[in-house]
Enzyme design. Structure first.
Site, PDB file in Angstrom:
ATOM      1  N   CYS A  28     -13.965 -19.862 -10.657  1.00 21.40           N
ATOM      2  CA  CYS A  28     -14.756 -19.153 -11.670  1.00 21.40           C
ATOM      3  C   CYS A  28     -13.787 -18.289 -12.462  1.00 21.40           C
ATOM      4  O   CYS A  28     -12.686 -17.994 -11.991  1.00 21.40           O
ATOM      5  CB  CYS A  28     -15.867 -18.316 -11.044  1.00 21.40           C
ATOM      6  SG  CYS A  28     -15.296 -16.948 -10.007  1.00 21.40           S
ATOM      7  N   HIS A 643     -16.649  -0.611  -3.719  1.00 19.71           N
ATOM      8  CA  HIS A 643     -15.210  -0.539  -3.526  1.00 19.71           C
ATOM      9  C   HIS A 643     -14.592   0.406  -4.539  1.00 19.71           C
ATOM     10  O   HIS A 643     -15.151   0.672  -5.599  1.00 19.71           O
ATOM     11  CB  HIS A 643     -14.559  -1.927  -3.609  1.00 19.71           C
ATOM     12  CG  HIS A 643     -15.052  -2.775  -4.731  1.00 19.71           C
ATOM     13  ND1 HIS A 643     -16.217  -3.502  -4.653  1.00 19.71           N
ATOM     14  CD2 HIS A 643     -14.557  -3.018  -5.960  1.00 19.71           C
ATOM     15  CE1 HIS A 643     -16.415  -4.160  -5.778  1.00 19.71           C
ATOM     16  NE2 HIS A 643     -15.414  -3.884  -6.598  1.00 19.71           N
TER      17      HIS A 643
END
Length: 727
Positions: A28, A643
């Site tokens: 991707c 994150h």
């Protein structure tokens, strides 16, 4: 050499040699989540069907599990599940099915069935099926060749736009001043003129790069040279007697012309002694010469004629209604952002300054910044519609808009012309019309807020009103059109089958949102094969208890009893590390107490702070929340992976906690996060290590059985035992 494709054998034959052997490539544009999810789904499906498969992942951390020549030679078929270009030349003579990466996630079994009857690849390099549609027969949905080629060009162009635009903006702001005779001027022998010249080079290369890499995506390396030279010719109006080049629209035209011209030349049969020099000499020379002369003598002259006619037409409108003239000029300014239509309107307004008519330039000046400001604002209004790279480009676009650099919006217009260009034109028309009716004037041939700040604009309050309203109109229209487009894509994907779940609607260079911001499809039951080895038909081991780490001891046979007490082995000195030792029992929590996302991030940050790696908890929380503001890290399937890249930690650290009730995390599938991982890495280690951790988690969390074991583990030690399966 590859073995010719014959009727592929089916599983369940009389021997191992009868088993179907498949290869796959998943990729991707962002190369983080979807790449590994598709790989894991294909591996799981192949294992259930008793088929050997090896999957190469082309992610942000590089290609992994690379397919060798021997793999290709012995394979019966190849599945390409990718939203970016994949080199197919190595699969010549093999049955190849090409689809989008979402199909690899949603319908892996169907792809495996389709590859049995897929057409044999003839040897071209582009990962594009005939006619730009999926070659997988009934249902493999793939991004069109046009889309993938366009995205390829845009992704390579963006750095040139950003670097060139920002350097020009900085040089204008720090070294420029207004001059009635020369507009916004930077002293020729100054340091800032040198900075400006470097930026101009970036902008000059922007158009050839767009054209060249569009051509490259279609015709591979032989198309790169004609694509780039064709783009340069398109952008250099003096070569075909035009005052303005064809801009990025011309580059798109030359890119596709070069790509398909090269494909056509490749089909010409030539003697064997000529074949070795075809891709490096013959094709580039023939294609470049033909395309260059075609543009100069055939396409260029009409462009020059249209330019002259537009100028004459505008000259006849100076006595017309100011609102109408402003709207038309705004439409033209916004249409191609530096192209011939834009330049016609701009030069018309600039030419009238010397006659004492500064109102026309005032209309142009109000419209010029609307496109970059509007597209930048759109990325802030509806963040989920944009990838992280696009959001970063949006911030740069906002900055360029303040300095009247309309080219800042080109990456958005090139990626989604059907949605972005109409929105730009509407906003530009509104800004121009308001400036016209308010009598805004501009004494220098430049636009944007910078000219007002430097005192070149008359009617400053209404100038800013016109810019602000035009910007808002552009942003809201863009968001509405893109949202409608993505809803249609999701609706079409639902037609593929009741089990399909639409891929997140994200725009531009990327099918996934930034750092793994995506929605996953429901995982299928079954233990996945190791990502770097072929799946086999051997029954999967009993997974009712966590498996010991493979590095600690050899894997037991399939019928061997499970360890009596997995929790006991979790802390044994010989047990393996979890995620390279970044996740420990100290950073695992059985029950997350927080009820909302911010509280959950604070609780997770506190959990990480129990280690010596966290030096500033508040900074860690702030950075994680700032990342959430760019787009949710809720993956769906009751999973969230917040994150942060910050120097508030001295080394990478990972935490995990479970929430019984779930925390609303904004996942696209609407599920609340019950499995929460938090990753924190220092800026110095934020590259491959950050992506590697995300990739490992994304891949493993696709396994439903793994998630179920993680939910049912009774304590921290048992949770660690399950997490050791992440390899």
């Amino acid at each position: 050499m590859t073995s010719p494709a014959g009727p592929p054998p089916t599983g369940g034959g009389d021997g191992e040699q009868q088993r179907l052997k498949l290869l796959a490539v998943t990729a991707c544009p962002t190369g983080i989540a979807h790449t590994y999810m598709a790989a894991e789904k294909l591996s799981q499906a192949a294992e259930r069907l008793g088929i050997d498969i090896k999957v190469e992942t082309q992610g942000s951390i590089g290609a992994e599990n690379i397919l060798t020549d021997n793999d290709v030679r012995t394979a019966d078929g190849v599945i390409i599940a990718a939203d970016k270009d994949v080199d197919l030349s190595r699969f010549a003579g093999k049955r190849v099915v090409t689809v989008g990466v979402a199909e690899g996630i949603h319908h892996p079994e169907r792809l495996i069935e389709e590859v049995r009857t897929a057409p044999v690849h003839s040897g071209g390099a582009a990962a594009a099926p005939p006619n730009g549609t999926g070659s997988g027969g009934a249902g493999g949905r793939e991004r069109s060749v046009t889309y993938k080629a366009l995205m390829n060009g845009v992704s390579y162009m963006i750095p040139f736009v950003v670097v060139g635009g920002l350097l020009i903006a900085i040089s204008l702001s720090l070294g420029g001043h207004t001059d009635p005779s020369g507009g916004l001027v930077i002293p020729k022998d100054s340091f800032w003129m040198d900075v400006n010249n470097v930026g101009v080079i970036g902008f000059t290369l922007m158009v050839p790069i767009l054209s060249g890499y569009i051509a490259y995506a279609i015709g591979d390396r032989p198309a790169l040279v004609p694509g780039m030279i064709g783009g340069w010719i398109a952008n250099t109006g003096s070569l075909y007697d035009s005052e303005a080049g064809a801009g990025f629209i011309g580059a798109i035209v030359t890119g596709f012309l070069a790509g398909y011209l090269v494909l056509w030349i490749k089909r010409v049969k030539v003697p064997k002694f000529v074949q070795p020099i075809m891709p490096i000499i013959v094709i580039p020379i023939v294609a470049t010469t033909a395309l260059g002369l075609f543009f100069i003598y055939v396409i260029g002259q009409p462009i020059s004629w249209v330019f002259e006619q537009l100028t004459d037409w505008l000259s006849g409108m100076t006595g017309s209604s100011a609102i109408l003239l402003g709207a038309i000029l705004g439409l033209m300014i916004a249409f191609d952002m530096g192209g011939p239509v834009n330049k016609t309107a701009f030069l018309f307004g600039a030419g009238l300054i010397a006659t004492g008519n500064q109102a026309v330039m005032g209309m142009c000046a109000a419209a010029i910044p609307v496109m970059p400001l509007g597209q930048g604002l759109a990325t802030l209004i509806r963040k989920r519609l944009y990838t992280e790279q696009e959001r970063e480009t949006g911030l740069a676009s906002l900055f360029m808009g303040l300095f009247g650099i309309s080219e800042g919006a080109i990456p958005f217009a090139a990626a989604r012309p059907a949605q972005v260009i109409p929105a730009n034109m509407l906003g530009g028309a509104v800004a121009g019309a308001i400036a016209g009716v308010a009598g805004v004037e501009d004494a220098v041939p430049h636009g944007g807020p910078i000219v007002a700040v430097l005192g070149a604009v008359g009617g400053v309050p209404m100038f800013f009103v016109a810019v602000a309203i035009g910007t808002v109109v552009t942003a809201l229209t863009t968001v509405a059109l893109v949202d409608v487009s993505e809803r249609r894509l999701r609706a079409r994907s639902l037609v593929d089958g009741p089990s399909s779940k639409p891929e997140p609607a994200l725009v531009g260079v990327g099918g996934g949102a930034g750092d793994g911001t995506t929605s996953t499809a429901a995982g299928a039951l079954g233990q996945p094969s190791a990502p770097t080895a072929r799946s086999t038909s051997t029954p999967a081991p009993d997974t009712s208890t966590p498996a010991p780490d493979a590095a600690a001891s050899p894997a037991p046979p399939a019928d061997a009893p499970a360890p009596a007490d997995a929790s006991t082995s979790a802390d044994s000195p010989t047990s393996g590390e979890v995620l390279s030792g970044y996740l420990t029992r100290q950073t695992v929590k059985v029950r997350l107490d927080a009820e909302d996302k911010e509280a959950a991030i604070r609780e997770m940050a506190g959990l990480l702070a129990t280690t010596a790696e966290v030096t500033d908890v508040e900074e860690l929380v702030r950075t994680a929340l700032q990342r959430e503001a760019l787009g949710t890290t809720g993956l769906g399937e009751e999973i969230a992976i917040p994150h942060a890249k910050t120097d508030a930690v001295t080394a990478p650290v990972v935490g995990f906690a479970r929430s019984a009730e779930g925390v609303a995390w904004g996942a696209l599938d609407g599920t609340k996060a019950k499995l929460v991982f938090m990753i924190a890495v220092p800026e110095s280690a934020a590259g491959d290590e950050h992506l590697r951790i995300l990739a490992l988690l994304s891949r493993k969390l696709m396994d439903t059985g793994f998630r179920e074991r993680l939910v049912s583990a009774p304590d921290e030690a048992a949770i660690l035992g399950v997490l050791r399966e992440i390899q």
